[in-house]
Design an enzyme around this catalytic site. Structure first.
Site, short mmCIF file in Angstrom:
data_model
loop_
_atom_site.label_atom_id
_atom_site.label_comp_id
_atom_site.label_asym_id
_atom_site.label_seq_id
_atom_site.Cartn_x
_atom_site.Cartn_y
_atom_site.Cartn_z
N PRO A 66 42.17 46.89 38.99
CA PRO A 66 42.55 46.79 40.40
C PRO A 66 42.73 45.39 40.96
CG PRO A 66 40.75 48.36 40.11
CD PRO A 66 40.92 47.63 38.82
N LYS A 168 55.99 38.76 39.47
CA LYS A 168 55.64 40.02 40.11
C LYS A 168 55.43 39.83 41.62
CE LYS A 168 53.98 44.23 40.79
NZ LYS A 168 52.78 44.78 40.11
#
Length: 292
Positions: A66, A168
């Site tokens: 995460p 990203k």
């Protein structure tokens, strides 16, 4: 056949590792939530009970986690317990500087580490159509490309360590900004009493064409199937988009970049992530802003 360890078997990792198993690789999995590993036993995954055990005797170790603090903790545990020299591929989206720091730790043990965050969301993970944006040693990337391409339709070498993460963040900041623009345009079209399907037909092939319109239109029954057609079930949640935008803003500060629209997008998605729509797909920003 490679011996592969996969750490992090949530919405993304669970689907990614199934492709590796189907391709004939020996895949062992670990997640802090054992139920997630148990759900994959029928697909042929081998269950590991700890990070220290999954770190041993693997050719490749994937992580899909995460946030940066968890990646830091997990990879330091892996590096402390490995008894060979696996290639580590981190597919999480984390801080650029954190990726560089972990690369140096791995390099000290003569272990190769690639940062390889993905684009495509849970749909891409399920269909094996993810795009991998990879930073690190190019020779390691070349060696690992066939493995990445089992889980995705494209893997791109972006440059030195941290370049995958940086790419990203740039991509997701652009996606967030364009989705807000799409929401504004379709909301205005609705108020102008336009036929939204006709608007889609025009915009999708005109100068307003973009991925957020063509593939992910936030209007039900307009364009290809998207989360909007399924009550905005993610996909890619608003909480995850807010996380990535916070990382992008941090990267902008360290690089002295001006990202006024990116900062506004961060503000809007952070507010959404903290409210009732936080677990919905990020394209539900149209509901958040306009009560569409």
């Amino acid at each position: 056949m490679k011996k592969i360890g996969f750490i992090g078997l949530g919405n993304m990792g669970s689907k990614m590792c199934v492709h590796l198993i189907k391709a004939g690789h020996d895949v062992s999995g670990y997640d802090i939530n054992e139920k997630l590993t148990d759900e994959l036993l029928g697909h042929g995954i081998k269950k590991e009970i700890s990070i220290s055990s999954i770190a041993k005797n693997k050719d490749i170790i994937f992580t899909m986690l995460p946030n940066g603090s968890i990646v830091d903790e997990v990879l330091k545990n892996v590096l402390s317990n490995t008894i060979n020299k696996p290639i580590i591929i981190d597919c999480s989206t984390i801080e650029v500087d954190k990726s560089k720091e972990l690369y140096k730790l791995a390099l000290y043990q003569k272990i190769s580490l690639l940062d390889a965050p993905v684009s495509g969301g849970t749909i891409g993970a399920k269909n094996g159509t993810l795009t991998f944006m990879v930073g690190g040693d190019q020779s390691t990337f070349n060696e690992m490309s066939p493995i990445l391409n089992i889980m995705g339709s494209k893997s791109v070498y972006c440059g030195e360590t941290g370049s995958g993460q940086a790419t990203k963040l740039c991509n997701n900041m652009l996606l967030a900004i364009t989705m807000i623009g799409v929401a504004e345009s379709f909301n205005m079209a609705k108020k102008l009493k336009l036929d939204l399907s006709i608007l889609f037909d025009v915009v999708s092939t005109a100068t307003g064409s973009c991925w957020a319109v063509n593939n992910y239109c936030p209007i039900p029954n307009v364009g290809p199937l998207s989360p909007a057609d399924n009550n905005f079930l993610p996909g890619f949640s608003a909480k995850l988009m807010a996380k990535d935008l916070n990382l992008a803003v941090d990267a902008a500060k360290t690089s002295n970049s001006n990202i006024g629209f990116g900062e506004k997008a961060k503000e809007l998605f952070t507010k959404m992530s903290e409210g009732n729509n936080g677990d919905k797909d990020f394209s539900a920003i149209i509901e958040e802003i306009y009560n569409y």
